[in-house]
Design a protein around this motif. Structure first.
Motif, PDB file in Angstrom:
ATOM      1  N   UNK A  92      -1.392  -0.957   0.237  1.00 11.20           N
ATOM      2  CA  UNK A  92      -2.486  -1.720  -0.377  1.00 11.20           C
ATOM      3  C   UNK A  92      -2.059  -3.192  -0.432  1.00 11.20           C
ATOM      4  N   UNK A  93      -2.767  -4.076   0.283  1.00 11.27           N
ATOM      5  CA  UNK A  93      -2.307  -5.465   0.396  1.00 11.27           C
ATOM      6  C   UNK A  93      -2.636  -6.336  -0.815  1.00 11.27           C
ATOM      7  N   UNK A  94      -2.612  -5.750  -1.989  1.00 12.82           N
ATOM      8  CA  UNK A  94      -2.871  -6.499  -3.223  1.00 12.82           C
ATOM      9  C   UNK A  94      -1.848  -6.081  -4.270  1.00 12.82           C
ATOM     10  N   UNK A  95      -1.759  -6.868  -5.315  1.00 12.46           N
ATOM     11  CA  UNK A  95      -0.857  -6.523  -6.413  1.00 12.46           C
ATOM     12  C   UNK A  95      -1.641  -6.078  -7.646  1.00 12.46           C
ATOM     13  N   UNK A  96      -2.968  -6.116  -7.554  1.00  7.39           N
ATOM     14  CA  UNK A  96      -3.812  -5.651  -8.650  1.00  7.39           C
ATOM     15  C   UNK A  96      -5.246  -5.495  -8.130  1.00  7.39           C
ATOM     16  N   UNK A 102      -8.138   2.367  -7.320  1.00  9.93           N
ATOM     17  CA  UNK A 102      -8.787   3.542  -6.712  1.00  9.93           C
ATOM     18  C   UNK A 102      -7.847   4.261  -5.756  1.00  9.93           C
ATOM     19  N   UNK A 103      -7.058   3.473  -5.024  1.00  9.33           N
ATOM     20  CA  UNK A 103      -6.104   4.093  -4.091  1.00  9.33           C
ATOM     21  C   UNK A 103      -5.072   4.909  -4.866  1.00  9.33           C
ATOM     22  N   UNK A 104      -4.632   4.412  -5.998  1.00  9.69           N
ATOM     23  CA  UNK A 104      -3.665   5.151  -6.817  1.00  9.69           C
ATOM     24  C   UNK A 104      -4.323   6.437  -7.334  1.00  9.69           C
ATOM     25  N   UNK A 105      -5.550   6.308  -7.814  1.00  7.86           N
ATOM     26  CA  UNK A 105      -6.262   7.490  -8.343  1.00  7.86           C
ATOM     27  C   UNK A 105      -6.470   8.557  -7.275  1.00  7.86           C
ATOM     28  N   UNK A 112       2.389   8.972  -0.651  1.00  9.07           N
ATOM     29  CA  UNK A 112       3.071   7.721  -0.999  1.00  9.07           C
ATOM     30  C   UNK A 112       2.159   6.513  -0.794  1.00  9.07           C
ATOM     31  N   UNK A 113       2.151   5.684  -1.791  1.00  8.23           N
ATOM     32  CA  UNK A 113       1.419   4.423  -1.694  1.00  8.23           C
ATOM     33  C   UNK A 113       2.378   3.281  -2.014  1.00  8.23           C
ATOM     34  N   UNK A 114       2.211   2.185  -1.300  1.00  7.14           N
ATOM     35  CA  UNK A 114       3.001   1.000  -1.613  1.00  7.14           C
ATOM     36  C   UNK A 114       2.052  -0.148  -1.806  1.00  7.14           C
ATOM     37  N   UNK A 115       2.313  -0.972  -2.804  1.00 10.67           N
ATOM     38  CA  UNK A 115       1.463  -2.157  -2.903  1.00 10.67           C
ATOM     39  C   UNK A 115       2.239  -3.426  -2.578  1.00 10.67           C
ATOM     40  N   UNK A 116       1.513  -4.517  -2.513  1.00  3.45           N
ATOM     41  CA  UNK A 116       2.051  -5.772  -1.965  1.00  3.45           C
ATOM     42  C   UNK A 116       3.154  -6.375  -2.847  1.00  3.45           C
ATOM     43  N   UNK A 117       3.928  -7.222  -2.243  1.00  3.55           N
ATOM     44  CA  UNK A 117       5.036  -7.986  -2.842  1.00  3.55           C
ATOM     45  C   UNK A 117       4.718  -8.433  -4.284  1.00  3.55           C
ATOM     46  N   UNK A 118       5.511  -7.921  -5.224  1.00  8.72           N
ATOM     47  CA  UNK A 118       5.255  -8.232  -6.639  1.00  8.72           C
ATOM     48  C   UNK A 118       5.301  -9.739  -6.915  1.00  8.72           C
ATOM     49  N   UNK A 119       6.017 -10.474  -6.093  1.00  8.65           N
ATOM     50  CA  UNK A 119       6.119 -11.919  -6.348  1.00  8.65           C
ATOM     51  C   UNK A 119       4.905 -12.703  -5.859  1.00  8.65           C
ATOM     52  N   UNK A 120       3.930 -12.011  -5.247  1.00  7.57           N
ATOM     53  CA  UNK A 120       2.656 -12.692  -4.985  1.00  7.57           C
ATOM     54  C   UNK A 120       2.065 -13.132  -6.328  1.00  7.57           C
ATOM     55  N   UNK A 142      -0.926   1.973 -14.236  1.00 10.23           N
ATOM     56  CA  UNK A 142      -1.241   2.665 -12.981  1.00 10.23           C
ATOM     57  C   UNK A 142      -0.574   4.039 -12.888  1.00 10.23           C
ATOM     58  N   UNK A 143       0.459   4.286 -13.713  1.00 13.77           N
ATOM     59  CA  UNK A 143       1.195   5.541 -13.538  1.00 13.77           C
ATOM     60  C   UNK A 143       1.525   6.237 -14.838  1.00 13.77           C
ATOM     61  N   UNK A 144       2.227   7.358 -14.718  1.00 14.05           N
ATOM     62  CA  UNK A 144       2.609   8.148 -15.896  1.00 14.05           C
ATOM     63  C   UNK A 144       4.047   7.901 -16.328  1.00 14.05           C
ATOM     64  N   UNK A 145       4.943   7.793 -15.351  1.00 10.33           N
ATOM     65  CA  UNK A 145       6.344   7.520 -15.677  1.00 10.33           C
ATOM     66  C   UNK A 145       6.881   6.417 -14.774  1.00 10.33           C
ATOM     67  N   UNK A 146       7.970   5.819 -15.214  1.00  9.72           N
ATOM     68  CA  UNK A 146       8.546   4.699 -14.470  1.00  9.72           C
ATOM     69  C   UNK A 146       9.992   4.996 -14.086  1.00  9.72           C
ATOM     70  N   UNK A 147      10.287   4.787 -12.812  1.00 10.97           N
ATOM     71  CA  UNK A 147      11.653   4.953 -12.325  1.00 10.97           C
ATOM     72  C   UNK A 147      12.121   3.604 -11.768  1.00 10.97           C
TER      73      UNK A 147
END
Ligand code: ADP
Ligand code: MG
Length: 397
Positions: A92-96, A102-105, A112-120, A142-147
């Motif tokens: 997903x080429x966005x950070x929010x 919707x993609x996460x849901x 597996x989903x990856x989103x764009x560079x957090x430093x954007x 966006x999620x239930x647990x964090x690793x």
């Protein structure tokens, strides 16, 4: 005190947010070293095996302006990861935003989903790097647990680690972070003795904190590299044109006093006239450096002496090359240290430090160490005895 890891989590059907370190070196849009992606695979694979819905994210370089974004997209990393995993990685080429949500849901177990560079998020008010509280909260939602598996940024409190952690119920370490905690944290906190540290690199200034902390923890500190000359100067010796920090000579004097014999310096040195691989090279005793020459590597007697000391160790931490290993004629000291460590049996050998890790890998010794840290700055701060925010946020079990 043990940290909770992804092994301890029940993630079946849960949306798991994993902060990975995909800050890979790139040139002209091509990944030049994929080690960090490879190092993240065990955690990702384990989460998938456990039936998680995975949301991965990372920073990549520094992003200050809109223009920086085009060269700092993680899209190529997502593609590389997909190849390594042998499954689709939805990028997903966005950070929010709604598309990301919707993609996460829509994620199913083991996807597996990856989103764009957090430093954007840094372009507009440094939201990621300054740990903007709304941003951390949003990503957490966006999620239930964090690793957290990103050791490379563990020395920073950013929205994508500390910010998220403050807004979720459960925070665990990934397998890579676990390994870093076990080896670097373990060496600093509770080393099997004798514990010997080898410290080198260009400047004492960069390593003061490490030397001070390891003076308290280690049984011996073997010094090499550019930092040696500030110590020799402190001892009143001629150092020729070797690299030296004049404003640190006093400090070096204090450190030597404090060390009470724990610090070992090179007994012989490879010198040459110019900072070059091609000049005439001599090996001289440490107290006979010609006034118009510079020391660029430790000599063979030193290597022999250090090798003998290393043979007595049970734990070894190495930070900083002992010579200008980038020049083949001054790489022998660093190669020798690699060899000495490679030949040790039943010894925990750890490299913390960007250039020393690169040197060991480049010289072909990667497999010979117990652990090569994936974080330059983070490993340095860890060796300084500092609490790392990215480690502190992980729950205790
Ligand atoms: P690390 O990243 O492992 O912590 P540093 O960044 O502190 O290591 O130092 C690495 C650099 O130190 C290398 O580029 C190396 O060329 C340099 N160096 C080592 N010995 C010398 C020396 N005698 N004179 C000048 N530079 C040196
Ligand atoms: Mg470095």
């Amino acid at each position: 005190m043990a940290k909770k890891t992804i092994r301890d989590l029940d993630v079946l059907g849960k949306t798991v947010l994993i902060r990975v370190d995909f800050n890979v070196p790139m040139k002209d849009g091509v990944i030049t070293d994929d080690n960090r992606i490879v190092q993240a695979l065990p955690t990702i694979k384990l989460a998938l095996e456990k039936g998680a819905k995975l949301v991965l994210f990372s920073h990549l370089g520094r992003v200050k302006t809109e223009e920086d974004k085009s060269s700092k997209s993680l899209a190529v990393v997502a593609k590389s990861l997909s190849e390594k995993l042998g499954q689709e990685v939805k990028f997903v080429p966005y950070t929010r935003g709604i598309e990301l949500e919707e993609a996460v849901k829509a994620l199913k177990e083991k996807e597996v989903l990856m989103f764009e560079n957090t430093r954007f998020e840094d372009v507009d008010g440094k939201k990621e790097s300054k740990n903007d509280s709304e941003l951390g909260k949003y990503w957490a939602s966006l999620g239930d647990v964090f690793v957290n598996d990103a050791f490379g940024t563990a020395h920073r409190a950013h929205a994508s680690n500390a910010g998220i952690a403050a807004n979720v119920d459960e925070v665990a370490a990934g397998l890579l972070l676990e390994k870093e905690i076990k080896f670097i944290g373990g060496a600093v906190d509770n080393p099997e003795r004798p514990f010997v540290a080898i410290l080198g690199g260009a400047k004492v200034g960069d390593k003061i904190g490490v030397i001070k902390n390891l003076l308290k923890k280690a049984d011996k500190i073997l010094i090499g590299g550019g930092m040696s000359y500030t110590f020799y100067k402190a001892m009143g010796l001629e150092i020729g044109t070797s690299i030296c920090e004049d404003d640190k000579v006093e400090l070096a004097t204090e450190l030597l006093k404090e060390a009470n014999g724990k610090i070992e310096l090179a007994v012989d040195i490879k010198v040459t006239k110019d900072f070059s691989n091609d000049g005439v090279i001599k090996v001289v005793d440490f107290d006979k450096i010609p006034s118009d020459e510079m020391g660029l590597d430790i000599g063979p007697k030193t290597l022999e002496k250090y090798t003998e000391i290393l043979k007595t160790a049970k734990t070894v931490v190495w930070n900083g090359p002992v010579g200008v290993f980038e020049f083949s004629n001054f790489a022998q000291g660093t190669i020798g240290v690699c060899e000495a460590l490679a030949n040790l049996e039943n010894v925990t050998t750890i490299i913390g430090g960007g250039d020393s890790a690169a040197a060991a890998i480049q010289l072909g010794f990667a497999e010979k160490f117990t652990h090569i840290s994936t974080g330059g700055g983070a490993s340095l701060e860890y060796l300084e005895g500092k609490a790392l925010p990215g480690v502190e946020i992980v729950d205790e079990v």
